[in-house]
Design a protein around this motif. Structure first.
Motif, PDB file in Angstrom:
ATOM      1  N   PHE A  80     106.087  92.150  21.639  1.00  0.00           N
ATOM      2  CA  PHE A  80     107.283  92.502  20.897  1.00  0.00           C
ATOM      3  C   PHE A  80     108.509  92.776  21.769  1.00  0.00           C
ATOM      4  O   PHE A  80     109.575  93.114  21.240  1.00  0.00           O
ATOM      5  N   ASP A  81     108.382  92.637  23.081  1.00  0.00           N
ATOM      6  CA  ASP A  81     109.447  93.065  23.981  1.00  0.00           C
ATOM      7  C   ASP A  81     110.798  92.444  23.646  1.00  0.00           C
ATOM      8  O   ASP A  81     111.794  93.151  23.450  1.00  0.00           O
ATOM      9  N   GLN A  82     110.854  91.119  23.620  1.00  0.00           N
ATOM     10  CA  GLN A  82     112.142  90.449  23.443  1.00  0.00           C
ATOM     11  C   GLN A  82     112.694  90.651  22.038  1.00  0.00           C
ATOM     12  O   GLN A  82     113.908  90.816  21.850  1.00  0.00           O
ATOM     13  N   LEU A 125     121.643 104.579  27.616  1.00  0.00           N
ATOM     14  CA  LEU A 125     120.539 105.282  28.254  1.00  0.00           C
ATOM     15  C   LEU A 125     119.268 104.927  27.494  1.00  0.00           C
ATOM     16  O   LEU A 125     119.146 105.216  26.300  1.00  0.00           O
ATOM     17  N   VAL A 126     118.337 104.257  28.171  1.00  0.00           N
ATOM     18  CA  VAL A 126     117.097 103.798  27.554  1.00  0.00           C
ATOM     19  C   VAL A 126     115.979 104.760  27.939  1.00  0.00           C
ATOM     20  O   VAL A 126     115.619 104.867  29.117  1.00  0.00           O
ATOM     21  N   VAL A 127     115.448 105.458  26.950  1.00  0.00           N
ATOM     22  CA  VAL A 127     114.405 106.459  27.188  1.00  0.00           C
ATOM     23  C   VAL A 127     113.053 105.786  27.014  1.00  0.00           C
ATOM     24  O   VAL A 127     112.586 105.551  25.903  1.00  0.00           O
ATOM     25  N   GLY A 128     112.437 105.445  28.148  1.00  0.00           N
ATOM     26  CA  GLY A 128     111.190 104.689  28.156  1.00  0.00           C
ATOM     27  C   GLY A 128     111.366 103.464  29.024  1.00  0.00           C
ATOM     28  O   GLY A 128     112.198 102.605  28.723  1.00  0.00           O
ATOM     29  N   THR A 129     110.591 103.375  30.107  1.00  0.00           N
ATOM     30  CA  THR A 129     110.820 102.320  31.100  1.00  0.00           C
ATOM     31  C   THR A 129     109.655 101.339  31.189  1.00  0.00           C
ATOM     32  O   THR A 129     109.445 100.705  32.218  1.00  0.00           O
ATOM     33  N   GLY A 130     108.892 101.210  30.095  1.00  0.00           N
ATOM     34  CA  GLY A 130     107.850 100.199  30.035  1.00  0.00           C
ATOM     35  C   GLY A 130     108.445  98.821  29.782  1.00  0.00           C
ATOM     36  O   GLY A 130     109.663  98.630  29.836  1.00  0.00           O
ATOM     37  N   ILE A 132     109.013  97.034  27.102  1.00  0.00           N
ATOM     38  CA  ILE A 132     110.014  96.930  26.038  1.00  0.00           C
ATOM     39  C   ILE A 132     111.342  97.504  26.527  1.00  0.00           C
ATOM     40  O   ILE A 132     112.410  96.916  26.319  1.00  0.00           O
ATOM     41  N   GLY A 133     111.296  98.658  27.167  1.00  0.00           N
ATOM     42  CA  GLY A 133     112.509  99.254  27.709  1.00  0.00           C
ATOM     43  C   GLY A 133     113.186  98.342  28.715  1.00  0.00           C
ATOM     44  O   GLY A 133     114.422  98.248  28.755  1.00  0.00           O
ATOM     45  N   ARG A 134     112.393  97.656  29.524  1.00  0.00           N
ATOM     46  CA  ARG A 134     112.962  96.743  30.523  1.00  0.00           C
ATOM     47  C   ARG A 134     113.605  95.523  29.866  1.00  0.00           C
ATOM     48  O   ARG A 134     114.645  95.040  30.312  1.00  0.00           O
ATOM     49  N   ALA A 135     112.990  95.013  28.807  1.00  0.00           N
ATOM     50  CA  ALA A 135     113.597  93.892  28.084  1.00  0.00           C
ATOM     51  C   ALA A 135     114.917  94.317  27.446  1.00  0.00           C
ATOM     52  O   ALA A 135     115.896  93.565  27.442  1.00  0.00           O
ATOM     53  N   ILE A 136     114.950  95.535  26.907  1.00  0.00           N
ATOM     54  CA  ILE A 136     116.188  96.066  26.333  1.00  0.00           C
ATOM     55  C   ILE A 136     117.259  96.188  27.412  1.00  0.00           C
ATOM     56  O   ILE A 136     118.409  95.778  27.218  1.00  0.00           O
ATOM     57  N   VAL A 183     112.467 104.346  23.232  1.00  0.00           N
ATOM     58  CA  VAL A 183     111.362 103.397  23.204  1.00  0.00           C
ATOM     59  C   VAL A 183     110.167 103.967  23.962  1.00  0.00           C
ATOM     60  O   VAL A 183     109.248 103.255  24.324  1.00  0.00           O
ATOM     61  N   ALA A 184     110.167 105.281  24.165  1.00  0.00           N
ATOM     62  CA  ALA A 184     109.087 105.941  24.897  1.00  0.00           C
ATOM     63  C   ALA A 184     107.809 105.958  24.064  1.00  0.00           C
ATOM     64  O   ALA A 184     107.862 106.004  22.834  1.00  0.00           O
ATOM     65  N   PRO A 185     106.644 105.935  24.717  1.00  0.00           N
ATOM     66  CA  PRO A 185     105.391 106.094  23.971  1.00  0.00           C
ATOM     67  C   PRO A 185     105.276 107.512  23.431  1.00  0.00           C
ATOM     68  O   PRO A 185     105.903 108.441  23.951  1.00  0.00           O
ATOM     69  N   LEU A 186     104.488 107.674  22.388  1.00  0.00           N
ATOM     70  CA  LEU A 186     104.280 109.001  21.814  1.00  0.00           C
ATOM     71  C   LEU A 186     103.148 109.701  22.561  1.00  0.00           C
ATOM     72  O   LEU A 186     101.992 109.273  22.522  1.00  0.00           O
ATOM     73  N   THR A 187     103.486 110.765  23.262  1.00  0.00           N
ATOM     74  CA  THR A 187     102.514 111.597  23.970  1.00  0.00           C
ATOM     75  C   THR A 187     102.830 113.050  23.659  1.00  0.00           C
ATOM     76  O   THR A 187     103.823 113.365  22.997  1.00  0.00           O
ATOM     77  N   GLU A 188     102.002 113.946  24.156  1.00  0.00           N
ATOM     78  CA  GLU A 188     102.278 115.372  23.949  1.00  0.00           C
ATOM     79  C   GLU A 188     103.589 115.769  24.618  1.00  0.00           C
ATOM     80  O   GLU A 188     104.261 116.700  24.181  1.00  0.00           O
TER      81      GLU A 188
END
Length: 305
Positions: A80-82, A125-130, A132-136, A183-188
């Motif tokens: 789903f990145d692009q 500012l993109v919160v999440g650097t996986g 998907i974040g890199r494609a954004i 676009v960060a993953p959901l964690t604690e």
């Protein structure tokens, strides 16, 4: 799935039959990535070795028993990145060019000339650097925006973001952004990270875009920030309750764009998800390294960057 059916016994099941279908199974493909049935059926997993989910997020299946087990968890990152990056660029343009107002005026047959914003030169500012974040980041940079990231650790030489700020310093950098993309993953650690304190740190002219998880945001705090003009607007594709309840004030706010968890869903996405699983199944059967192995303690696939 035809290629898999030729070499393995495949059981198809709905939620109510999952526990029974798990008995004796070596692998589980959770195609319904919104389902929360796996924890309740886990007692049937008497020989499971591998679980694959048809999404990038793994929170529906990341329960304590799975974390503690030796079952390998993989996800479908990369599909789903692009598409999500294109959605983000689209809503930024929709805000800047006032498309919602143009649509409304058209329905009223009113000719009302206005000036609009440019996105070139704005800061995101993109919160999440996986992935998907890199494609954004790549697409927004190509559109002329100045982009920075927020991730687990700070670094100044990231190949995609340039500068990545540490997540525990988020509020220090929120005032710099015209657009904040989640676009960060959901964690604690990330659950509820965007609360009143975060919104108070943002520019009054800033817009929030959430394509990550609804639970990253405290909805009541977001509504208040939008209602009082603490932030200028929000584009929301995910929510802490889905479908979004009909009595939610988000539906009728003029500065909010609502979409039904569809930012990544391009024509053909279902087949693409099956292809990812099929490839990993062939790897698994032949003893090769699996793609997209999730660190069950972190809650996502660790990045090499």
């Amino acid at each position: 799935m035809q290629g898999i059916e030729a070499t393995a016994v495949v059981r198809y099941t709905r939620e109510d039959g999952l526990a029974e279908a798990l008995r004796g199974a070596d692998a589980l493909f959770v195609y319904d990535f919104l389902s929360t049935a796996v924890p309740g059926a886990w007692h049937g997993a008497d020989r499971l070795r591998w679980l694959h989910i048809a999404s990038a997020g793994v929170d529906p299946v990341l329960f304590p028993e799975l974390r503690a087990s030796e079952v390998v968890l993989t996800n479908s990152r990369g599909v789903f990145d692009q598409s999500i990056a294109e959605y983000v660029l689209g809503v930024l343009l929709a805000f800047a060019k006032d498309f919602a107002r143009s649509s409304q005026l058209q329905s009223e047959k009113r000719w009302l000339h206005r000036e609009t914003e440019r996105i070139s030169g704005k800061r995101a500012l993109v919160v999440g650097t996986g992935p998907i974040g890199r494609a954004i980041a790549a697409l927004l940079r190509a559109a002329g925006l100045d982009v920075a990231g927020v991730g687990r650790r700070a670094r100044a030489d990231d190949p995609d973001f340039g500068t990545v700020h540490a997540s525990d310093e988020l509020t220090r950098h929120l005032p710099d952004a015209d657009f904040v993309v989640l676009v960060a993953p959901l964690t604690e650690q990330t659950r509820g990270m965007f609360d009143a304190r975060a919104f108070n740190a943002m520019r009054p002219s800033a817009r929030l875009v959430n394509v990550g998880r609804g639970e990253l945001v405290i909805t009541s705090d977001l509504v208040e920030a939008l209602r009082t003009g603490r932030i200028a607007g929000a584009a929301l594709d995910v929510f802490d309750t889905e479908p979004l309840p009909t009595d939610s004030p988000l539906w009728t706010m003029e500065n909010v764009l609502v979409s039904p968890h569809m930012s990544g869903d391009f024509a053909g996405w279902r087949n693409a998800l099956v292809e990812v699983f099929t490839d990993n199944f062939q790897r698994w059967r032949s003893g090769r390294e699996l793609r997209n192995v999730v660190d069950k303690q972190l809650g996502y696939v660790p990045s090499s960057r």
